[in-house]
Design a protein around this motif. Sequence first.
Motif, short mmCIF file in Angstrom:
data_model
loop_
_atom_site.label_atom_id
_atom_site.label_comp_id
_atom_site.label_asym_id
_atom_site.label_seq_id
_atom_site.Cartn_x
_atom_site.Cartn_y
_atom_site.Cartn_z
N SER A 74 3.70 2.13 6.91
CA SER A 74 3.76 3.24 5.94
C SER A 74 2.88 2.95 4.73
N LEU A 75 2.95 1.73 4.21
CA LEU A 75 2.11 1.38 3.06
C LEU A 75 0.63 1.39 3.43
N SER A 76 0.32 0.93 4.64
CA SER A 76 -1.08 0.93 5.07
C SER A 76 -1.62 2.35 5.15
N ARG A 77 -0.84 3.30 5.70
CA ARG A 77 -1.30 4.69 5.77
C ARG A 77 -1.41 5.30 4.38
N LEU A 78 -0.49 4.88 3.45
CA LEU A 78 -0.52 5.44 2.10
C LEU A 78 -1.78 5.05 1.36
N PHE A 79 -2.21 3.79 1.50
CA PHE A 79 -3.35 3.30 0.72
C PHE A 79 -4.67 3.32 1.50
N THR A 80 -4.64 3.83 2.71
CA THR A 80 -5.89 3.92 3.48
C THR A 80 -6.87 4.87 2.80
N GLN A 86 -6.93 -4.29 4.90
CA GLN A 86 -7.05 -5.44 5.80
C GLN A 86 -5.70 -5.90 6.31
N SER A 87 -4.69 -6.01 5.43
CA SER A 87 -3.36 -6.46 5.83
C SER A 87 -2.34 -6.02 4.80
N VAL A 88 -1.09 -5.96 5.23
CA VAL A 88 0.04 -5.64 4.35
C VAL A 88 1.13 -6.68 4.61
N ASP A 89 1.51 -7.39 3.56
CA ASP A 89 2.52 -8.45 3.68
C ASP A 89 3.71 -8.06 2.82
N ILE A 90 4.89 -7.93 3.45
CA ILE A 90 6.12 -7.57 2.74
C ILE A 90 7.00 -8.82 2.62
N CYS A 91 7.51 -9.07 1.41
CA CYS A 91 8.33 -10.26 1.13
C CYS A 91 9.57 -9.84 0.34
N GLU A 92 10.56 -10.74 0.36
CA GLU A 92 11.76 -10.49 -0.44
C GLU A 92 11.46 -10.58 -1.93
N LYS A 93 10.64 -11.55 -2.31
CA LYS A 93 10.30 -11.74 -3.72
C LYS A 93 8.89 -12.31 -3.80
N PRO A 94 8.28 -12.26 -4.97
CA PRO A 94 6.91 -12.78 -5.10
C PRO A 94 6.85 -14.26 -4.72
N VAL A 121 -0.84 -5.70 -0.61
CA VAL A 121 -1.77 -4.89 0.17
C VAL A 121 -3.17 -5.43 -0.07
N VAL A 122 -3.79 -5.96 0.97
CA VAL A 122 -5.12 -6.57 0.87
C VAL A 122 -6.15 -5.57 1.39
N PHE A 123 -7.12 -5.22 0.55
CA PHE A 123 -8.20 -4.30 0.92
C PHE A 123 -9.43 -5.09 1.38
N ARG A 124 -10.28 -4.40 2.10
CA ARG A 124 -11.54 -5.02 2.51
C ARG A 124 -12.48 -5.23 1.33
N LYS A 125 -12.44 -4.29 0.36
CA LYS A 125 -13.33 -4.36 -0.79
C LYS A 125 -12.51 -4.25 -2.07
N PRO A 126 -13.00 -4.83 -3.18
CA PRO A 126 -12.26 -4.75 -4.44
C PRO A 126 -12.08 -3.33 -4.97
N ALA A 127 -12.96 -2.40 -4.57
CA ALA A 127 -12.84 -1.03 -5.07
C ALA A 127 -11.54 -0.38 -4.62
N GLY A 128 -10.93 -0.85 -3.54
CA GLY A 128 -9.68 -0.26 -3.06
C GLY A 128 -8.54 -0.45 -4.04
N VAL A 129 -8.52 -1.56 -4.77
CA VAL A 129 -7.45 -1.81 -5.74
C VAL A 129 -7.54 -0.82 -6.88
N GLN A 130 -8.72 -0.61 -7.42
CA GLN A 130 -8.89 0.32 -8.53
C GLN A 130 -8.59 1.76 -8.08
N ALA A 131 -9.00 2.11 -6.85
CA ALA A 131 -8.72 3.45 -6.35
C ALA A 131 -7.22 3.66 -6.17
#
Length: 282
Positions: A74-80, A86-94, A121-131
């Motif tokens: 769900s998170l991958s589709r949201l931020f696509t 590139q990957s989505v890693d879900i954890c209990e805490k940081p 949420v890891v993007f292929r390019k840094p521009a994905g974080v700002q977007a």
Amino acid sequence: AASCRAKMAAAEERVVGAAPAGYTALAVKFGGRQRSPHCLLVKEHQVREGAGTAHPPRRTLFVLNVPPYCGPDSLSRLFTRCGRVQSVDICEKPGPGEKKEKLTSKFFNCKTVTGFHVAYVVFRKPAGVQAAKALSREGPLLISTESHPVKTGISKWIASYAASVVDEEELKAEVDAYMQDYDKKIAEEEAKAAKEEGIPDEEGWVKVTRKGRKPGLPRTEAANLRVLEREKQKRARKELLNFYAWQHRETKREHIAQLRKKFEEDKQRIALMRAQRKFRPY
């Protein structure tokens, strides 16, 4: 009821608008009929020098307040829409962000994250974080769609129960595959040990193994039980005999007192026999 819903919606709007320092609030909905949006808190993930590379800086989006029914897909589709994920890693805490071993088993060592959690949420390019951070200027984002619905409530519980039922054939196939890999690994180690047997190393030492000698007979279950019983009886006798140190000291004192008493009685008996002239030591 209408006034309560209006108050809840207003509270959600205030929460969405007032994100903690450093975070950006994203309003999301898990269905078209949902009136009050849910708030996801996002920011660029920052790591110290020398930390793990599982979540690289400048390309990782740190997400807080992720509901339990919102998975990696769900998170991958949201931020696509912001860029290739590139990957989505879900954890209990940081966490420290170390690379984790890829789980190859579907039935063993699988830990399910419950409750609200965090995501990387890891993007292929840094521009994905700002977007992704710029999505806060848009309206509530819809996560659950007709093509990719997010199960919640009773439907989620039913799906979780159905997933918890183990398929015997699939489990057997995984166990057989694991045992085949294990047997292959043991055979390779034995072949390597046989090849190196009797050959000195760089310092001239020769590794000695039990191979070639008369191997010890493996203990049966009955033999193991007899050995355990003997050890238990021996331990019980040792514990019962002078369990405490003061008991051991008292036993010694009583023995010495009895010896002294007997010595005094013997002295009196010898004195009496001498008085009666019946004592003839020679």
